[in-house]
Design a protein around this motif. Structure first.
Motif, PDB file in Angstrom:
ATOM      1  N   PHE A 219       0.970  -1.223  -0.010  1.00 53.94           N
ATOM      2  CA  PHE A 219      -0.028  -0.062   0.024  1.00 53.94           C
ATOM      3  C   PHE A 219       0.917   1.127   0.086  1.00 53.94           C
ATOM      4  CE2 PHE A 219      -2.497  -3.294   1.777  1.00 53.94           C
ATOM      5  CZ  PHE A 219      -3.548  -3.427   1.439  1.00 53.94           C
ATOM      6  N   SER A 220       1.313   1.758  -1.281  1.00 54.87           N
ATOM      7  CA  SER A 220       2.277   2.745  -1.164  1.00 54.87           C
ATOM      8  C   SER A 220       1.511   4.109  -0.661  1.00 54.87           C
ATOM      9  CB  SER A 220       2.384   2.953  -2.791  1.00 54.87           C
ATOM     10  OG  SER A 220       1.489   3.356  -3.679  1.00 54.87           O
ATOM     11  N   ALA A 222       1.272   7.044  -2.435  1.00 50.65           N
ATOM     12  CA  ALA A 222       0.838   7.712  -3.424  1.00 50.65           C
ATOM     13  C   ALA A 222      -0.517   7.090  -3.841  1.00 50.65           C
ATOM     14  CB  ALA A 222       1.913   7.544  -4.688  1.00 50.65           C
ATOM     15  N   GLU A 223      -0.669   5.755  -3.834  1.00 54.99           N
ATOM     16  CA  GLU A 223      -1.986   5.117  -4.114  1.00 54.99           C
ATOM     17  C   GLU A 223      -2.906   5.189  -3.081  1.00 54.99           C
ATOM     18  OE1 GLU A 223      -3.580   0.943  -6.243  1.00 54.99           O
ATOM     19  OE2 GLU A 223      -1.443   1.413  -5.455  1.00 54.99           O
ATOM     20  N   PHE A 224      -2.464   5.290  -1.772  1.00 56.70           N
ATOM     21  CA  PHE A 224      -3.352   5.144  -0.722  1.00 56.70           C
ATOM     22  C   PHE A 224      -2.910   6.251   0.303  1.00 56.70           C
ATOM     23  CE2 PHE A 224      -3.496   0.729  -2.544  1.00 56.70           C
ATOM     24  CZ  PHE A 224      -4.886   0.601  -2.605  1.00 56.70           C
ATOM     25  N   GLU A 234       4.620   1.065   3.679  1.00 53.05           N
ATOM     26  CA  GLU A 234       4.206   0.876   2.424  1.00 53.05           C
ATOM     27  C   GLU A 234       4.740  -0.542   1.762  1.00 53.05           C
ATOM     28  OE1 GLU A 234       4.693   4.629  -0.510  1.00 53.05           O
ATOM     29  OE2 GLU A 234       6.705   4.690   0.758  1.00 53.05           O
ATOM     30  N   GLN A 252     -12.763  -0.408   0.396  1.00 54.35           N
ATOM     31  CA  GLN A 252     -11.389  -0.576  -0.391  1.00 54.35           C
ATOM     32  C   GLN A 252     -10.912  -1.744  -0.442  1.00 54.35           C
ATOM     33  OE1 GLN A 252      -9.154   2.786   1.444  1.00 54.35           O
ATOM     34  NE2 GLN A 252      -8.773   3.807  -0.682  1.00 54.35           N
TER      35      GLN A 252
END
Length: 600
Positions: A219-220, A222-224, A234, A252
Motif C-alpha cells: 500500500f504505497s 501515492a496510491e493510498f 508501504e 477498498q
C-alpha cells in the motif's frame, strides 16, 4: 519477415515455438523470461511444461497453437540419433588419440613401463609426456562416447517407459490430484467473493472476513494516501493489517479482494480446463492400450497379486484381503519375526493378478508353496512337495499379465570389444603412471622392419634363435609371430630391460654380449640390432656370426658407414641400405643398412 508457429504436445505437456528467422532482442528476452529454452539441434524454443502465461505469449506471437506432429517416442528416437552421432565422433577421436600414442611408443607394449632409450633424455621425457597426454585424451573421449551412447539408449527407454500403461495410470492419478488442487483454489475464491459481496459491509465485518481471506498487497502512500496515526508502512501487508492500521477502509478492502479472487478464479479455470483435456487424452490412450493389469484382470478378495511387497521382493504372490476403490490391501511382513501388517497397493503398482478361482486351482494342483508368515505364496511348475520359506524358491512362475517386457542387450562387435579392452589397458597404465626409464643406446626396431628381418632369417618352429641385443623385445616378438614354436634366447645388458623381458616370459640373460658365454651347439639363426657406438655394431655382428650352426643365418642392422661397408659388406650375402629416417621415431637419423650373413 519472421514467421512464428507454436505447438503443444500432450505426450510430454510441452509448448514449442518455431521461428523461421532469428528473434529480435525484445521478443527473445520475453521468450526466455517465460521459461523457454533454445534447442539448437531441433531449431526451436521449448518450455518444460504448459502454463497459462506461456500459452498467452505463444498466442500473442503465433496467433494459434497447433498440435505437435511428432510423438514422444519419435522425438526420442530423433534425439537418440543425434546422440549416436556424438558418440561416433568421440569414438573416432578416441581411436585417433590412441593411434597417436601408439605411434610415439610403437616399440613398447601396452601395460608395461615405457622404456625410452633416446640419446637425449630430455626428448625421452617429452615423448613420454606426449604419450600420456594422448592416452588420457583417448580414455576421456572413450568415456564421453560411452556417455552419449547411454544417453541415446536412455532417451528411447524413457519415452517407452512413459508410454507404459502403469506409468500412464500413475500420471493420470497425479493430474487428477493437480486438478483437485485447482478446484479447491477456485472454491476458496468463490467463498471469499460471496463473503465480501454482502450488503452493509462495516469495518468490523470487513476485518472478520479479512481474518480468513489471506490477501496481501503493498500500500504505497501515492496510491493510498493517509495521515498519521495511520500506518505509514508501504511494504506488503495483509488486508486485515491494512484495515486495522487505518491504511484502507472496508470498501477498498472489498474492491481489492474481489479483484484478486476474480483473477484467481479465471486462472484456476484455465488450469482446470487444461487438466481436463490432458485427462481426456491420457485416459483415451490408456484405454487404447487395454488399460493396466488390474483393468484386464479384476482383483478380488481371496485372489493374489504380484507387487513390490509380495513375498520374495515381488517374485511371489501376496493374498488380497480387501479390494478398495483405487488400491488393494495385502498382508506384508517386514522380515523381523513380528506380526503381519496391512499394506495398501495402488492398482497401477500391481504387476500381475490371480483371481480367487485361479488361486484355488493352483492349490488343488499342488503348485502353491505357502510362505511361513502366511502373507502369500510362490508358484511352481509342478506339484510342491514341502512348505518353504519365501526366500528359498527361485524361478517362480505364474499367470502373469505383466506391465512390460525385458529388452535384449544389443550385440557388441568384436572391434568394439577389442577397442574397449585397449582403452581399459590405457586406463590402468595411467592409474599406475607412465614411467620413464633411460637406457642409453637403445634404438628400438620398427615393427614392420622387424617382421621383414624374421622373414629373411627363414625362422621356423623348432629352430634355436638368438637375439643378442634384445632391448624391448621387438625382434623377439617378430620371431614369435613368424614361428611361435621357435626356441629363443635373448641377451640384454640393461638390467631393467632384461627383467622386463623375463616378466614377459622370454628366456633372457643379463650381461654384456661380448663377454657372454653362449650355450654349446650354436644357433640356427640370429636376428639383431646391435649398438652403433664407436663401431661396436661391427664387433657385435662378427661375434654373433661365430655362434651360428653350420648353415645358420644371421640378419642384422648396422650403421651404413665407410667402415661397415669395408668390413661387413664383403661378408654379407645381402646388403640393403635402409631409407633415411628409418629410426627417426627413436630419436636418430643415422644411416643404416640391413644385412644377411651365413655361417662361416
Amino acid at each position: 519477415m519472421n514467421s512464428l508457429s507454436a505447438t503443444y504436445s500432450p505426450d510430454d505437456n510441452k509448448l514449442r515455438l518455431y521461428a523461421s528467422t532469428r528473434l529480435d532482442a525484445e521478443t527473445y528476452q520475453r521468450v526466455r523470461a517465460a521459461g523457454f529454452k533454445w534447442a539448437p539441434k531441433q531449431e526451436l524454443f521449448v518450455a518444460p511444461m504448459w502454463t497459462p502465461a506461456r500459452e498467452d505469449l505463444l498466442l500473442e506471437l503465433a496467433g494459434e497453437i497447433e498440435d505437435e506432429d511428432s510423438s514422444l517416442l519419435q522425438r526420442a528416437e530423433e534425439r537418440a540419433e543425434r546422440f549416436d552421432d556424438y558418440q561416433g565422433k568421440r569414438r573416432s577421436e578416441a581411436t585417433q588419440a590412441s593411434a597417436t600414442a601408439d605411434e610415439i611408443s610403437q616399440a613398447f607394449h601396452m601395460g608395461q613401463p615405457i622404456l625410452v632409450g633416446h640419446h637425449s633424455e630430455k626428448r625421452a621425457r617429452r615423448d613420454a609426456e606426449r604419450i600420456e597426454n594422448n592416452m588420457r585424451r583417448a580414455v576421456r573421449l572413450w568415456d564421453t562416447a560411452d556417455y552419449w551412447e547411454h544417453r541415446a539408449a536412455g532417451a528411447v527407454a524413457h519415452a517407452k517407459y512413459k508410454e507404459r500403461p502403469d506409468v500412464r495410470a500413475r500420471r493420470i492419478r497425479q493430474i487428477e490430484a493437480d486438478q483437485r488442487k485447482r478446484e479447491r483454489t477456485k472454491a476458496d475464491s468463490e467463498k471469499a467473493i460471496k463473503a465480501w459481496s454482502v450488503d452493509g459491509l462495516t469495518m468490523e465485518k470487513a476485518k472478520a472476513i479479512a481474518n480468513f481471506d489471506h490477501v496481501s498487497k503493498s500500500f504505497s502512500l501515492a496510491e493510498f494516501p493517509r495521515e498519521e496515526p495511520a500506518s505509514q508502512y508501504e511494504g506488503p501487508m495483509s488486508l486485515w493489517s491494512a484495515l486495522d492500521g487505518g491504511v484502507i477502509n472496508a470498501e477498498q478492502a472489498r474492491e481489492i479482494s474481489l479483484r484478486v479472487h476474480r483473477r484467481s478464479i479465471a486462472w484456476a479455470e484455465r488450469w482446470i480446463a487444461h487438466y481436463t483435456n490432458r485427462l481426456a487424452y491420457e485416459r483415451a490412450m490408456l484405454a487404447d492400450q487395454g488399460g493396466i493389469v488390474a483393468d484386464r484382470t479384476k482383483p478380488e478378495k481371496g485372489g493374489a497379486v504380484r507387487c513390490l511387497f509380495a513375498p520374495g521382493f515381488g517374485r511371489g504372490w501376496a493374498y488380497i484381503v480387501r479390494v478398495n476403490k483405487v488400491s488393494v490391501t495385502i498382508l506384508h511382513n517386514y522380515g523381523n519375526g513380528g506380526r503381519n501388517f496391512r499394506q495398501l497397493v495402488p492398482l497401477d503398482d500391481i504387476k500381475a493378478v490371480m483371481t480367487a478361482d485361479q488361486v484355488t486351482e493352483a492349490r488343488a494342483a499342488g503348485r502353491l508353496v505357502e510362505t511361513e508368515d502366511g502373507t502369500g505364496f510362490f508358484l511352481q511348475e509342478g506339484p510342491a512337495t514341502t512348505k518353504q520359506d519365501s526366500t528359498a524358491v527361485a524361478g517362480d512362475t505364474g499367470t502373469a499379465t505383466t506391465t512390460g517386457k525385458e529388452t535384449a542387450a544389443p550385440a557388441v562387435s568384436t572391434e568394439e570389444t577389442e577397442a574397449r579392452m585397449k582403452v581399459d589397458a590405457m586406463r590402468e597404465q595411467l592409474r599406475q603412471g607412465v614411467r620413464v626409464e633411460v637406457a642409453p643406446m637403445l634404438y628400438p626396431t620398427p615393427a614392420e622392419l622387424a617382421d621383414r628381418m624374421a622373414e629373411l632369417a627363414g625362422v621356423t618352429d623348432g629352430m634355436k634363435v638368438l637375439e643378442p641385443s634384445a632391448g624391448t623385445g621387438v625382434l623377439i616378438d617378430a620371431v614369435k609371430r613368424a614361428a611361435p614354436g621357435a626356441a629363443i634366447t635373448a641377451v640384454e645388458w640393461d638390467a631393467r630391460l632384461a627383467a622386463r623381458l623375463r616378466e614377459l616370459g622370454h628366456s633372457t640373460a643379463q650381461g654384456d654380449f661380448l663377454t657372454w658365454a653362449p650355450p654349446a651347439g650354436g644357433f640356427d639363426c640370429i636376428v639383431m640390432n646391435p649398438p652403433f657406438d664407436k663401431g661396436s655394431d661391427m664387433t657385435h655382428i662378427l661375434r654373433a656370426r661365430d655362434m651360428l650352426k653350420p648353415g645358420g643365418v644371421l640378419v642384422a642392422i648396422c650403421a651404413n658407414g665407410p667402415r661397415q661397408n669395408e668390413r661387413l659388406q664383403p661378408l654379407a650375402v645381402h646388403w640393403e641400405a635402409l631409407p633415411a629416417g628409418t629410426f627417426k621415431h627413436a630419436g636418430t637419423n643415422v644411416n643404416t643398412a640391413l644385412l644377411v650373413m651365413h655361417a662361416p
